[in-house]
Write an enzyme that holds these catalytic residues in place. Structure first.
Site, short mmCIF file in Angstrom:
data_model
loop_
_atom_site.label_atom_id
_atom_site.label_comp_id
_atom_site.label_asym_id
_atom_site.label_seq_id
_atom_site.Cartn_x
_atom_site.Cartn_y
_atom_site.Cartn_z
N HIS A 164 0.82 -1.21 0.00
CA HIS A 164 0.00 0.00 0.00
C HIS A 164 0.86 1.26 0.00
O HIS A 164 1.86 1.34 0.70
CB HIS A 164 -0.91 0.01 1.23
CG HIS A 164 -2.12 0.88 1.06
ND1 HIS A 164 -2.06 2.25 1.10
CD2 HIS A 164 -3.42 0.56 0.84
CE1 HIS A 164 -3.27 2.74 0.92
NE2 HIS A 164 -4.11 1.74 0.75
N GLY A 219 4.28 21.70 11.25
CA GLY A 219 5.45 20.86 11.44
C GLY A 219 6.64 21.27 10.59
O GLY A 219 6.59 22.25 9.83
N PRO A 220 7.72 20.51 10.70
CA PRO A 220 8.96 20.86 10.02
C PRO A 220 8.85 20.72 8.50
O PRO A 220 8.02 19.97 7.99
CB PRO A 220 9.96 19.84 10.59
CG PRO A 220 9.13 18.69 11.01
CD PRO A 220 7.83 19.27 11.50
N GLY A 253 8.54 9.89 8.71
CA GLY A 253 7.86 10.39 7.53
C GLY A 253 6.90 11.52 7.85
O GLY A 253 7.09 12.26 8.82
#
Length: 300
Positions: A83, A163-164, A172
């Site tokens: 997936h 976030g970064p 990830g």
């Protein structure tokens, strides 16, 4: 009036190691006010789908506990599966249930995304929570996959919502969204030729001119070709309609459907609709189900 309920259906990138799966799900089970409704793990996809529900603040706590457990236990750099995925906690959708609205789910998605960003996850908002039209559909958010997401972060159109802007290769990124209820429904074919499943998936999906509100991919799972479907609006395409489309397309390619599976939960109305269709019943409602009469809501 009962407090509004919201469902979370996170997908995390582990479907083989039962000890890891147990530790991650236990992190959610121990959160007060959370009810775990289901868990589906698939070793070929190397992916698990967890379903839990509760009031907004409890679901927020459960989602954060889940993310921390995934970050502690999983390493995407060494993970492989059928997936597509972009993170250890790959997808985190919120679904409004009884008493809740889509606005409630969007608010929860954005609250969660902000906290996940502070924990070091690059977060992309999708669905009803998306901040731009090109991020609304999950397949568009995830199309680069884990292998391409680091490069995508350099594109200004794909700056994370929270976030970064750099990727931690172990954890990830994560897609966090708000959406209506969907049914994940898979059909296994009597062949191991994965290209047959992929051709069927291309033919039946909405994006390929097929059925409305259907997203589909083809995989090889357990030695069988699988047509994996997300039915995003059962009013437009029901489970029987999707299955018959797969059967027709498979027959044109010299294959047939051998079995099917549900991933996660489906509403009773969808199951009754399928039973009514295949049994040829003139009428089938919850009132015909013994357990609903015994244990369902009572009149008065």
């Amino acid at each position: 009036m009962p407090a509004p309920l919201i469902e979370a259906v996170p997908n995390f990138s582990e479907g083989k190691d039962l000890a890891k799966i147990s530790r991650i799900t236990d992190a959610v089970r121990t959160v007060p006010g959370i009810r775990v409704l289901g868990l589906h793990s698939d070793p070929d996809h190397n992916r698990s789908v967890l379903t839990f529900a509760g009031q907004e603040d409890a679901v927020l706590s459960g989602a954060i506990a889940l993310a921390k457990a995934c970050a502690a236990d999983l390493d995407l750099a060494s993970q492989a599966g059928e997936h597509p995925r972009i993170g250890v906690l790959d997808v985190l959708p919120f679904v409004p249930l009884e008493g809740a609205t889509m606005d409630d789910a969007v608010r929860l998605a954005r609250r969660t995304a902000e906290i996940l960003g502070s924990l070091g996850f690059p977060v992309f908002l999708y669905g009803a929570a998306a901040t731009a039209a090109h991020r609304r559909d999950l397949p568009d958010v995830r199309i680069a996959g884990y292998e391409g997401v680091a490069e995508r972060l350099k594109d200004p159109r794909w700056t994370p919502d929270y976030g970064p802007h750099m990727l931690d290769p172990r954890r990830g990124a994560v897609a966090v969204g708000a959406r209506p209820f969907l049914v994940a429904f898979n059909a296994f074919l009597d062949t191991d030729d994965v290209e047959v499943a992929r051709q069927i998936a291309r033919q039946i999906r909405e994006g390929g001119g097929g059925l409305p509100a259907v997203r589909s991919l083809g995989f090889l799972v357990g030695g069988k070709a699988q047509v994996s479907m997300n039915l995003t609006d059962l009013e437009q395409t029901s489970i029987p309609a999707a299955l018959e489309a797969v059967r027709l397309a498979a027959a044109e390619l010299g294959a047939s459907v051998e079995s099917t599976e549900l991933v996660g939960l489906a509403p009773l109305s969808a199951i009754l609709d399928a039973a009514k269709h295949y049994l040829g019943l003139r009428e089938l409602t919850p009132d015909h189900v013994l357990e609903m009469k015994l244990y369902g809501p009572q009149d008065g």
